[in-house]
Design an enzyme around this catalytic site. Structure first.
Site, PDB file in Angstrom:
ATOM      1  N   TYR A 194      38.746  46.263  35.121  1.00 38.36           N
ATOM      2  CA  TYR A 194      38.925  45.368  36.272  1.00 38.36           C
ATOM      3  C   TYR A 194      39.089  46.110  37.597  1.00 38.36           C
ATOM      4  O   TYR A 194      39.484  45.516  38.605  1.00 38.36           O
ATOM      5  CB  TYR A 194      40.101  44.412  36.022  1.00 38.36           C
ATOM      6  CG  TYR A 194      39.664  42.998  35.686  1.00 38.36           C
ATOM      7  CD1 TYR A 194      38.855  42.280  36.571  1.00 38.36           C
ATOM      8  CD2 TYR A 194      40.053  42.377  34.512  1.00 38.36           C
ATOM      9  CE1 TYR A 194      38.446  40.988  36.281  1.00 38.36           C
ATOM     10  CE2 TYR A 194      39.644  41.077  34.208  1.00 38.36           C
ATOM     11  CZ  TYR A 194      38.844  40.394  35.106  1.00 38.36           C
ATOM     12  OH  TYR A 194      38.433  39.108  34.820  1.00 38.36           O
TER      13      TYR A 194
ATOM     14  N   ARG B 196      36.203  37.015  37.876  1.00 36.97           N
ATOM     15  CA  ARG B 196      36.640  36.871  36.467  1.00 36.97           C
ATOM     16  C   ARG B 196      35.526  36.375  35.540  1.00 36.97           C
ATOM     17  O   ARG B 196      35.506  36.750  34.365  1.00 36.97           O
ATOM     18  CB  ARG B 196      37.819  35.892  36.373  1.00 36.97           C
ATOM     19  CG  ARG B 196      39.072  36.400  37.040  1.00 36.97           C
ATOM     20  CD  ARG B 196      40.232  35.442  36.861  1.00 36.97           C
ATOM     21  NE  ARG B 196      40.680  35.356  35.475  1.00 36.97           N
ATOM     22  CZ  ARG B 196      41.557  34.469  35.034  1.00 36.97           C
ATOM     23  NH1 ARG B 196      42.075  33.574  35.852  1.00 36.97           N
ATOM     24  NH2 ARG B 196      41.924  34.459  33.766  1.00 36.97           N
TER      25      ARG B 196
ATOM     26  N   THR C  13      44.343  43.018  33.875  1.00 35.79           N
ATOM     27  CA  THR C  13      44.750  44.093  32.973  1.00 35.79           C
ATOM     28  C   THR C  13      43.657  45.142  32.775  1.00 35.79           C
ATOM     29  O   THR C  13      43.873  46.327  33.005  1.00 35.79           O
ATOM     30  CB  THR C  13      45.147  43.509  31.595  1.00 35.79           C
ATOM     31  OG1 THR C  13      45.985  42.378  31.806  1.00 35.79           O
ATOM     32  CG2 THR C  13      45.873  44.545  30.764  1.00 35.79           C
ATOM     33  N   GLY C  14      42.489  44.710  32.288  1.00 38.01           N
ATOM     34  CA  GLY C  14      41.391  45.651  32.075  1.00 38.01           C
ATOM     35  C   GLY C  14      41.767  46.764  31.118  1.00 38.01           C
ATOM     36  O   GLY C  14      42.210  46.522  30.001  1.00 38.01           O
TER      37      GLY C  14
ATOM     38  N   HIS D 171      38.789  42.117  23.052  1.00 36.20           N
ATOM     39  CA  HIS D 171      39.365  41.578  24.293  1.00 36.20           C
ATOM     40  C   HIS D 171      38.524  40.406  24.812  1.00 36.20           C
ATOM     41  O   HIS D 171      37.360  40.242  24.415  1.00 36.20           O
ATOM     42  CB  HIS D 171      39.409  42.697  25.330  1.00 36.20           C
ATOM     43  CG  HIS D 171      40.220  43.869  24.856  1.00 36.20           C
ATOM     44  ND1 HIS D 171      41.540  44.064  25.200  1.00 36.20           N
ATOM     45  CD2 HIS D 171      39.902  44.897  23.999  1.00 36.20           C
ATOM     46  CE1 HIS D 171      42.002  45.151  24.604  1.00 36.20           C
ATOM     47  NE2 HIS D 171      41.024  45.679  23.870  1.00 36.20           N
ATOM     48  N   GLY D 172      39.118  39.637  25.714  1.00 43.23           N
ATOM     49  CA  GLY D 172      38.446  38.438  26.220  1.00 43.23           C
ATOM     50  C   GLY D 172      37.007  38.693  26.661  1.00 43.23           C
ATOM     51  O   GLY D 172      36.088  37.991  26.247  1.00 43.23           O
TER      52      GLY D 172
ATOM     53  N   HIS E 295      42.861  39.852  20.980  1.00 39.40           N
ATOM     54  CA  HIS E 295      44.269  40.213  20.758  1.00 39.40           C
ATOM     55  C   HIS E 295      45.202  39.062  21.147  1.00 39.40           C
ATOM     56  O   HIS E 295      44.845  38.185  21.944  1.00 39.40           O
ATOM     57  CB  HIS E 295      44.606  41.455  21.589  1.00 39.40           C
ATOM     58  CG  HIS E 295      44.423  41.236  23.071  1.00 39.40           C
ATOM     59  ND1 HIS E 295      45.383  40.618  23.849  1.00 39.40           N
ATOM     60  CD2 HIS E 295      43.375  41.507  23.886  1.00 39.40           C
ATOM     61  CE1 HIS E 295      44.942  40.534  25.089  1.00 39.40           C
ATOM     62  NE2 HIS E 295      43.711  41.060  25.143  1.00 39.40           N
TER      63      HIS E 295
ATOM     64  N   ARG F 183      47.115  46.591  22.651  1.00 40.89           N
ATOM     65  CA  ARG F 183      47.250  45.151  22.375  1.00 40.89           C
ATOM     66  C   ARG F 183      46.266  44.703  21.288  1.00 40.89           C
ATOM     67  O   ARG F 183      46.556  43.802  20.502  1.00 40.89           O
ATOM     68  CB  ARG F 183      47.114  44.318  23.657  1.00 40.89           C
ATOM     69  CG  ARG F 183      45.819  44.514  24.448  1.00 40.89           C
ATOM     70  CD  ARG F 183      45.997  43.911  25.836  1.00 40.89           C
ATOM     71  NE  ARG F 183      44.814  43.840  26.680  1.00 40.89           N
ATOM     72  CZ  ARG F 183      44.372  44.812  27.465  1.00 40.89           C
ATOM     73  NH1 ARG F 183      44.964  45.981  27.492  1.00 40.89           N
ATOM     74  NH2 ARG F 183      43.309  44.618  28.235  1.00 40.89           N
TER      75      ARG F 183
ATOM     76  N   LYS G 135      46.997  37.397  39.398  1.00 39.11           N
ATOM     77  CA  LYS G 135      45.766  36.614  39.597  1.00 39.11           C
ATOM     78  C   LYS G 135      45.974  35.473  40.602  1.00 39.11           C
ATOM     79  O   LYS G 135      45.111  35.216  41.443  1.00 39.11           O
ATOM     80  CB  LYS G 135      45.249  36.094  38.245  1.00 39.11           C
ATOM     81  CG  LYS G 135      44.746  37.231  37.344  1.00 39.11           C
ATOM     82  CD  LYS G 135      44.311  36.820  35.945  1.00 39.11           C
ATOM     83  CE  LYS G 135      44.039  38.081  35.098  1.00 39.11           C
ATOM     84  NZ  LYS G 135      43.616  37.852  33.729  1.00 39.11           N
TER      85      LYS G 135
ATOM     86  N   GLU H 279      38.624  46.283  26.901  1.00 39.38           N
ATOM     87  CA  GLU H 279      38.415  45.184  27.859  1.00 39.38           C
ATOM     88  C   GLU H 279      37.497  45.647  28.994  1.00 39.38           C
ATOM     89  O   GLU H 279      37.403  46.858  29.270  1.00 39.38           O
ATOM     90  CB  GLU H 279      39.782  44.729  28.402  1.00 39.38           C
ATOM     91  CG  GLU H 279      39.760  43.592  29.421  1.00 39.38           C
ATOM     92  CD  GLU H 279      39.061  42.325  28.923  1.00 39.38           C
ATOM     93  OE1 GLU H 279      37.814  42.359  28.741  1.00 39.38           O
ATOM     94  OE2 GLU H 279      39.740  41.299  28.736  1.00 39.38           O
TER      95      GLU H 279
ATOM     96  N   TRP I  56      50.973  41.424  30.213  1.00 41.69           N
ATOM     97  CA  TRP I  56      50.305  41.126  31.495  1.00 41.69           C
ATOM     98  C   TRP I  56      49.520  39.823  31.451  1.00 41.69           C
ATOM     99  O   TRP I  56      49.284  39.226  32.498  1.00 41.69           O
ATOM    100  CB  TRP I  56      49.413  42.308  31.926  1.00 41.69           C
ATOM    101  CG  TRP I  56      50.202  43.396  32.584  1.00 41.69           C
ATOM    102  CD1 TRP I  56      51.559  43.600  32.504  1.00 41.69           C
ATOM    103  CD2 TRP I  56      49.699  44.424  33.445  1.00 41.69           C
ATOM    104  NE1 TRP I  56      51.918  44.697  33.238  1.00 41.69           N
ATOM    105  CE2 TRP I  56      50.806  45.231  33.825  1.00 41.69           C
ATOM    106  CE3 TRP I  56      48.435  44.771  33.909  1.00 41.69           C
ATOM    107  CZ2 TRP I  56      50.661  46.343  34.666  1.00 41.69           C
ATOM    108  CZ3 TRP I  56      48.286  45.882  34.738  1.00 41.69           C
ATOM    109  CH2 TRP I  56      49.393  46.648  35.116  1.00 41.69           C
ATOM    110  N   ASN I  57      49.098  39.354  30.258  1.00 40.36           N
ATOM    111  CA  ASN I  57      48.578  37.980  30.189  1.00 40.36           C
ATOM    112  C   ASN I  57      49.722  37.044  30.569  1.00 40.36           C
ATOM    113  O   ASN I  57      49.556  36.112  31.363  1.00 40.36           O
ATOM    114  CB  ASN I  57      48.128  37.592  28.774  1.00 40.36           C
ATOM    115  CG  ASN I  57      46.883  38.300  28.281  1.00 40.36           C
ATOM    116  OD1 ASN I  57      46.772  38.599  27.099  1.00 40.36           O
ATOM    117  ND2 ASN I  57      45.931  38.551  29.165  1.00 40.36           N
TER     118      ASN I  57
HETATM  119  O1  LIG Z   1      41.969  42.088  31.579  1.00 39.52           O
HETATM  120  C1  LIG Z   1      42.517  40.989  31.745  1.00 39.52           C
HETATM  121  O2  LIG Z   1      43.130  40.669  32.790  1.00 39.52           O
HETATM  122  C2  LIG Z   1      42.452  39.970  30.635  1.00 39.52           C
HETATM  123  O3  LIG Z   1      42.482  40.599  29.423  1.00 39.52           O
HETATM  124  C3  LIG Z   1      41.215  39.128  30.738  1.00 39.52           C
HETATM  125  O4  LIG Z   1      41.271  38.584  31.944  1.00 39.52           O
HETATM  126  P1  LIG Z   1      40.295  37.463  32.519  1.00 39.52           P
HETATM  127  O5  LIG Z   1      40.554  36.202  31.760  1.00 39.52           O
HETATM  128  O6  LIG Z   1      40.735  37.379  33.956  1.00 39.52           O
HETATM  129  O7  LIG Z   1      38.885  37.968  32.414  1.00 39.52           O
END
Ligand SMILES: O=C(O)[C@H](O)COP(=O)(O)O
Length: 245
Positions: free
Chosen positions: A99, A123, A30-31, A191-192, A18, A69, A107, A96, A23-24
């Protein structure tokens, strides 16, 4: 930006993280928190859609999470490439990584409190879980209507990348991969960390190497797949090891 050859006889998998979320932008964990795209994230999704159009990527079916997102990025990308009619499936399995108790925390402030090394482990390591939520925490997803059909054991309190792989792979094997029987091109907007999980699986990235893989927002990742759905190209080596939102 990457240019692809459109080979209609091959199966093609396009993965897209996304666009930037609020929050990024604010550097918060975020999670599963359902935050919207930032203005920049919206523009990034438009760019991704233009790219789909320029490259004539003809999506047959799309998959995304149940988080706005990713859903919104997919909408915008399909709108921009004039493919809004494409069937879309949403699943919590593409959410995601959860978290845990870190969700909502900044962070860098967390790194000041517990050290950058610990934050990096949370992370990017393969199997270190962040601190867990309690079930009575307002952030616990169990009271959210969209997860009402899930059993308690499926609702995470915190997930490592390994846990995320364990929840996403059944969806890959049982839902996305079989869809290639009908589809030539599948788009997955997620998601990442769910995309790190998929890339790890598809490219057999080792547990030791996976901390180096960081997936940027809204940059399409394109795999040409053979008939056994093995990638004919590698993409993970293109990414910067930097740990950024
Ligand atoms: O959930 C989150 O904070 C981001 O989408 C991914 O975060 P990260 O890069 O800390 O894993």
């Amino acid at each position: 930006m990457l240019h692809i050859m459109n080979t209609s006889h091959n199966k093609q998998l396009v993965l897209l993280r996304h666009g930037q979320s609020t929050w990024n932008r604010d550097n918060r964990f975020t999670g599963w928190t359902d935050v919207p795209l930032s203005d920049q994230g919206h523009d990034e999704a438009v760019e991704a859609g233009r790219w789909l159009s320029e490259q004539d990527v003809q999506v047959d079916i799309a998959y995304t999470s149940v988080l706005q997102r990713a859903i919104k990025t997919l909408w915008i990308a399909l709108e921009e490439s004039d493919q809004m009619w494409v069937p879309v499936n949403r699943s919590w399995r593409l959410n995601e990584r959860h978290y845990g108790a870190l969700q909502g925390e900044n962070k860098s402030e967390m790194a000041d409190r517990v050290g950058a090394e610990q934050v990096h482990l949370w992370r990017r390591s393969f199997d270190v879980r962040p601190p867990s939520l309690e079930r009575n925490d307002p952030r616990y997803p169990g009271r959210d209507r969209r997860y009402a059909g899930l059993g308690a054991s499926d609702i995470p309190l915190a997930e490592s990348l390994k846990d995320t792989i364990d929840r996403i792979l059944p969806y890959w094997h049982e839902t996305i991969a079989p869809a290639f029987n009908q589809a030539n091109t599948i788009l997955v907007v997620a998601h990442g960390n769910t995309l790190r999980a998929l890339v790890k699986h598809l490219e057999h990235v080792s547990d030791e190497e996976i901390p180096l893989l960081n997936i940027p927002t809204s940059v399409p990742i394109v795999y040409q797949l053979n008939s056994a759905l093995c990638p004919l190209n590698e993409v993970h080596t293109r990414f910067e090891p930097a740990v950024e939102a």
